[in-house]
Motif scaffolding. Structure first.
Motif, PDB file in Angstrom:
ATOM      1  N   ASP A   1       0.869  -1.323   0.256  1.00  0.00           N
ATOM      2  CA  ASP A   1       0.097   0.016   0.085  1.00  0.00           C
ATOM      3  C   ASP A   1       0.785   1.360  -0.123  1.00  0.00           C
ATOM      4  OD1 ASP A   1      -2.066   1.398  -0.044  1.00  0.00           O
ATOM      5  OD2 ASP A   1      -2.400   1.614   2.181  1.00  0.00           O
ATOM      6  N   TRP A   2       1.495   1.496  -1.073  1.00  0.00           N
ATOM      7  CA  TRP A   2       2.471   2.764  -1.158  1.00  0.00           C
ATOM      8  C   TRP A   2       1.606   3.752  -2.010  1.00  0.00           C
ATOM      9  CZ3 TRP A   2       8.071   1.187  -3.249  1.00  0.00           C
ATOM     10  CH2 TRP A   2       8.601   0.433  -2.552  1.00  0.00           C
ATOM     11  N   ARG A   3       1.810   4.916  -1.182  1.00  0.00           N
ATOM     12  CA  ARG A   3       1.089   6.199  -1.873  1.00  0.00           C
ATOM     13  C   ARG A   3       2.118   7.465  -1.477  1.00  0.00           C
ATOM     14  NH1 ARG A   3      -3.036   4.087  -3.688  1.00  0.00           N
ATOM     15  NH2 ARG A   3      -3.836   2.204  -2.640  1.00  0.00           N
ATOM     16  N   TYR A   4       2.934   7.516  -2.004  1.00  0.00           N
ATOM     17  CA  TYR A   4       3.782   8.619  -1.809  1.00  0.00           C
ATOM     18  C   TYR A   4       3.330   9.834  -2.806  1.00  0.00           C
ATOM     19  CZ  TYR A   4       7.161   5.399   0.170  1.00  0.00           C
ATOM     20  OH  TYR A   4       7.846   4.376   1.047  1.00  0.00           O
ATOM     21  N   SER A   5       3.451  11.077  -2.187  1.00  0.00           N
ATOM     22  CA  SER A   5       2.863  12.381  -3.126  1.00  0.00           C
ATOM     23  C   SER A   5       4.071  12.760  -4.213  1.00  0.00           C
ATOM     24  CB  SER A   5       2.639  13.137  -1.911  1.00  0.00           C
ATOM     25  OG  SER A   5       3.717  13.733  -1.333  1.00  0.00           O
ATOM     26  N   GLY A   6       5.174  12.165  -3.747  1.00  0.00           N
ATOM     27  CA  GLY A   6       6.378  12.827  -4.573  1.00  0.00           C
ATOM     28  C   GLY A   6       7.587  12.436  -4.164  1.00  0.00           C
ATOM     29  N   VAL A   7       8.716  12.898  -4.827  1.00  0.00           N
ATOM     30  CA  VAL A   7      10.148  12.613  -4.562  1.00  0.00           C
ATOM     31  C   VAL A   7      10.490  13.330  -3.203  1.00  0.00           C
ATOM     32  CG1 VAL A   7      12.358  12.837  -5.125  1.00  0.00           C
ATOM     33  CG2 VAL A   7      10.824  12.542  -7.015  1.00  0.00           C
ATOM     34  N   PRO A   8      10.360  14.271  -2.833  1.00  0.00           N
ATOM     35  CA  PRO A   8      10.446  14.943  -1.318  1.00  0.00           C
ATOM     36  C   PRO A   8      10.196  13.878  -0.279  1.00  0.00           C
ATOM     37  CG  PRO A   8       9.735  16.789  -2.739  1.00  0.00           C
ATOM     38  CD  PRO A   8       9.459  15.346  -3.414  1.00  0.00           C
ATOM     39  N   GLU A   9       8.848  13.297  -0.539  1.00  0.00           N
ATOM     40  CA  GLU A   9       8.124  12.561   0.633  1.00  0.00           C
ATOM     41  C   GLU A   9       9.286  11.326   0.677  1.00  0.00           C
ATOM     42  OE1 GLU A   9       4.258  11.444   0.206  1.00  0.00           O
ATOM     43  OE2 GLU A   9       4.313  10.219   1.929  1.00  0.00           O
TER      44      GLU A   9
END
Ligand code: SF4
Length: 703
Positions: free
Chosen positions: A507-515
């Protein structure tokens, strides 16, 4: 007549090639890079080499992957076919992203669920960002359930890192290469900075001009020797003989720093005992350097107030690579040439982000920051962070994975941005392994020799198309910014890793590279005081930093080492021969490496117009005397053979290559040097012996 092109914008970024990490200013017109200039970065001060300045047009090469590909249903089974290198595309058809990702992830998931996570493996990339490396190793560990994750550090400095961790408790450099500005003396051994780290070489030459004593040690001649006070050509594969003889002189003549050894080192007595048998007189015939000269270079290094050692793959790519590095560490620890300005140990890292990818855990034995997967406390920390039990056993390394495929233990792989079909030793064996896999997913920007073997090919983004951090050889974490958008349907690598992760049940939900970076930082003490916002603001921060407002520490270990007892550990090395010595059938020594104009397997630079025009064809370099003995002429075609295969190349005369040797760059797919190389491994670093094997050379009959 030249025409001035006014760019639409300029973007501050970093060079995609070597570990120097030059900062760049990328000029863009109509979503196309038109020029690259150097910036005032800490590692380049506006300088760039030919690769950084002119090697950018590969990203718009017509062979760029722009749509997902899957193996055609009517194509023969992968293991049964030889791909035609003139048209590798014919075995694939275009697919939608939904189909390609579904097939890619489905195949991996099925193998994991049927045979267990140990039947899967992943190769990440030292060309990708830290965030991509972190996500990739997390996917393999958390999603596949195995530590079978590695990358090309295994093929370049794995033995150096093994020796450094054992000796000083840290795998990074103790000082940046710019520390040479403060040195009275420096050694460059088994490295060719003018080819492989050209901008770093400019700092070395400046130090030479200032009057620093320069000891350049290499079996092959090189341009830096022109600037050396002490050029040293020695017999290939005899590094331990030469270095132990230097240690013998340092101990016999009491040139060591007794106070430093007493306060900061262990193992001195064992070293003293070991090197007693390595007198320069005894070792001179072994290494080919006169005894008096060995004494002179040992005195020059030991008597310097401040001295630093740089090394490269001439040290590491041997079956005794770890022993070679142990000797260098012993030189620094006995003389106290570490922990002060102008002193240190600096393995010149190869790829732009091989330091960062290793730091981020793209290694089968360790989590990020070199924390052992076998340590229950460390593992518990990662299990808490990632929310599930993790594999307690160290995984397999690059060459071990190829062997495990042949043995049927590994059945599926996900390869991101690596090209083992070109970079692995004994290429026929490596390609046969890739062909044997039940399922292979390759994510890249070109249909590389590795991608020829894939079931699914995912078109990814080039360096200039993405955001991310990269850590150079100096431990400087730097920001790469997107300058142009990816072509066609190609997508960001980090997004593709997440797509695979979700499809195999995470269940991976990263908003973007900074996160992603901030999650990685929370697990890595080395990055603790370097938040994303700081890198954005400063562009480059050296790790470790003691505080968010403090500059990072460039010189490490002035007060001791991060080992259990705080001391550096001297480990004496035995003299072992290369695995395969020349004999009557194969009387020459083959060594491989790079050219200034081409990078690694050539996937990028062979498609960069200017660079490929400069070095367009595969060459084998030999000494003119050997060429004469062969009855050949420079420019004609010759055949180089080893016990593993044969290739034909154009013969080049090169006085830098010692008589009895042949040098071949490994970037040419049409004559791959690694068909020839020996896969035998260093027992500690598990690095193959690319720098030495027995070979024979013959003229190719003209048609
Ligand atoms: Fe790029 Fe390395 Fe050349 Fe700098 S020295 S421009 S980082 S290839």
């Amino acid at each position: 007549q030249t025409r001035t092109v006014w760019p639409d914008k300029t973007v501050d970024s970093v060079c995609p090639y070597c570990g120097v990490g030059c900062q760049t200013k990328v000029s863009v017109k109509d979503n196309k890079i038109v020029q690259v200039d150097g910036r005032e970065g800490p590692a380049n001060e506006n300088r760039l080499c030919v690769k950084g300045r002119f090697g950018f047009d590969y990203i718009r090469h017509p062979e760029r992957l722009t749509t997902p590909l899957v193996r055609r249903e009517d194509s023969p089974k992968r293991g049964d076919i030889q791909v035609d290198p003139r048209n590798p595309w014919e075995v694939f058809r275009e697919a939608t992203w939904e189909e390609a990702l579904g097939r890619a992830a489905g195949g991996l998931r099925d193998i994991r669920d049927t045979h267990g996570g140990g039947a899967l493996a992943g190769f990440g990339s030292a060309k990708g960002s830290n965030e991509e490396a972190y996500l990739f190793q997390k996917l393999v560990r958390q999603g596949f359930g195995t530590n079978n994750v590695d990358h090309c550090t295994r093929l370049c400095h794995a033995s150096s890192v093994a020796a450094l961790i054992e000796g000083i408790g840290s795998g990074g450099v103790t000082a940046p290469f710019t520390a040479v500005e403060d040195a009275d003396c420096f050694i460059v051994i088994g490295a060719r900075p003018e080819q492989n780290h050209p901008v770093a070489a400019t700092y070395l030459k400046q130090a030479a001009k200032r009057g620093a004593k320069v000891i350049v040690i290499d079996p092959r001649g090189q341009e830096l020797m022109r600037h050396a006070s002490h050029p040293v050509r020695f017999k290939p594969g005899t590094d331990v003989a030469l270095l132990n003889a230097m240690l013998h002189v340092i101990i016999e003549e009491k040139l060591y720093d007794e106070q430093y050894v007493q306060a900061h080192a262990s193992g001195f007595e064992a070293l003293k005992e070991k090197v007693a048998e390595f007198s320069p007189e005894a070792m001179a015939p072994v290494c080919g350097v006169e005894a008096d000269y060995i004494r002179e270079i040992a005195r020059t290094y030991a008597n310097a107030e401040r001295a630093i050692i740089f090394w490269g793959m001439g040290i590491s790519q041997h079956v005794h690579g770890t022993d070679n590095s142990r000797c260098l560490i012993a030189l620094a620890l006995t003389t106290g040439h570490v922990g002060r300005p102008g002193t240190g140990l600096h393995p010149l890292r190869g790829q732009n982000n091989v330091q960062g990818a290793s730091d981020a855990g793209l290694i089968p034995m360790v989590f990020p920051d070199y924390q052992s997967v076998e340590d229950p406390d460390v593992r518990r920390r990662y299990e808490d962070a990632w929310g599930q039990p993790l594999d307690p056993n160290r995984g397999l390394t690059v060459v071990e994975i190829m062997d495990a495929i042949h043995e049927g233990e590994i059945r599926g792989m996900y390869i991101l941005g690596e090209n083992p079909a070109m970079s692995d030793p004994d290429q026929t064996h490596a390609r046969a392994a890739l062909a044997k896999l039940d399922h292979l997913v390759v994510q890249d920007i070109f249909l590389t020799e590795t991608a020829w073997h894939a079931d699914v090919v995912l078109p990814a983004s080039a360096h200039a198309e993405k955001l991310g951090t990269y850590t150079n050889t100096n431990r400087q974490v730097q920001l790469g910014r997107p300058a142009v958008s990816p072509p066609g349907e190609a997508r960001q690598d980090w997004e593709l890793i997440c797509e695979i992760a979700r499809r195999i049940g995470l269940d991976w939900r990263y908003s973007g590279v900074p996160e992603v970076y901030e999650e990685m930082r929370a697990l890595m003490p080395s990055l603790a005081n370097i938040p994303w916002s700081r890198i954005e603001r400063e562009g480059s921060v050296t790790y470790p930093a003691d505080d968010e407002d403090e500059p990072g520490r460039e010189i490490l270990f002035g007060e001791g080492f991060p080992t259990k007892d705080g001391r550096g550990r001297i480990v004496p090395a035995d003299l072992l021969p290369p695995d395969e010595l020349p004999d009557a059938d194969y009387p020459m020594v083959l060594t491989t490496g790079r050219l200034l104009e081409h990078w690694h397997t050539g996937a990028m630079t062979r498609r960069a117009g200017t660079l490929n025009d400069l070095e367009p064809e595969p060459v084998a370099c030999m000494h003119p005397r050997d060429i004469e003995r062969l009855g050949a002429t420079a420019g004609e075609s010759i055949r180089v053979e080893t016990r593993r295969g044969a290739i034909d190349l154009t013969l080049r005369a090169d006085r830098d290559v010692s008589a009895g040797m042949v040098f071949i760059p490994f970037c040419y797919g049409e004559a791959p040097a690694n068909v020839l190389t020996n896969p035998q491994l260093d027992p500690f670093g598990k690095i193959p012996e690319f720098k030495f094997c027995a070979a024979r050379v013959s003229r190719v009959p003209q048609a």
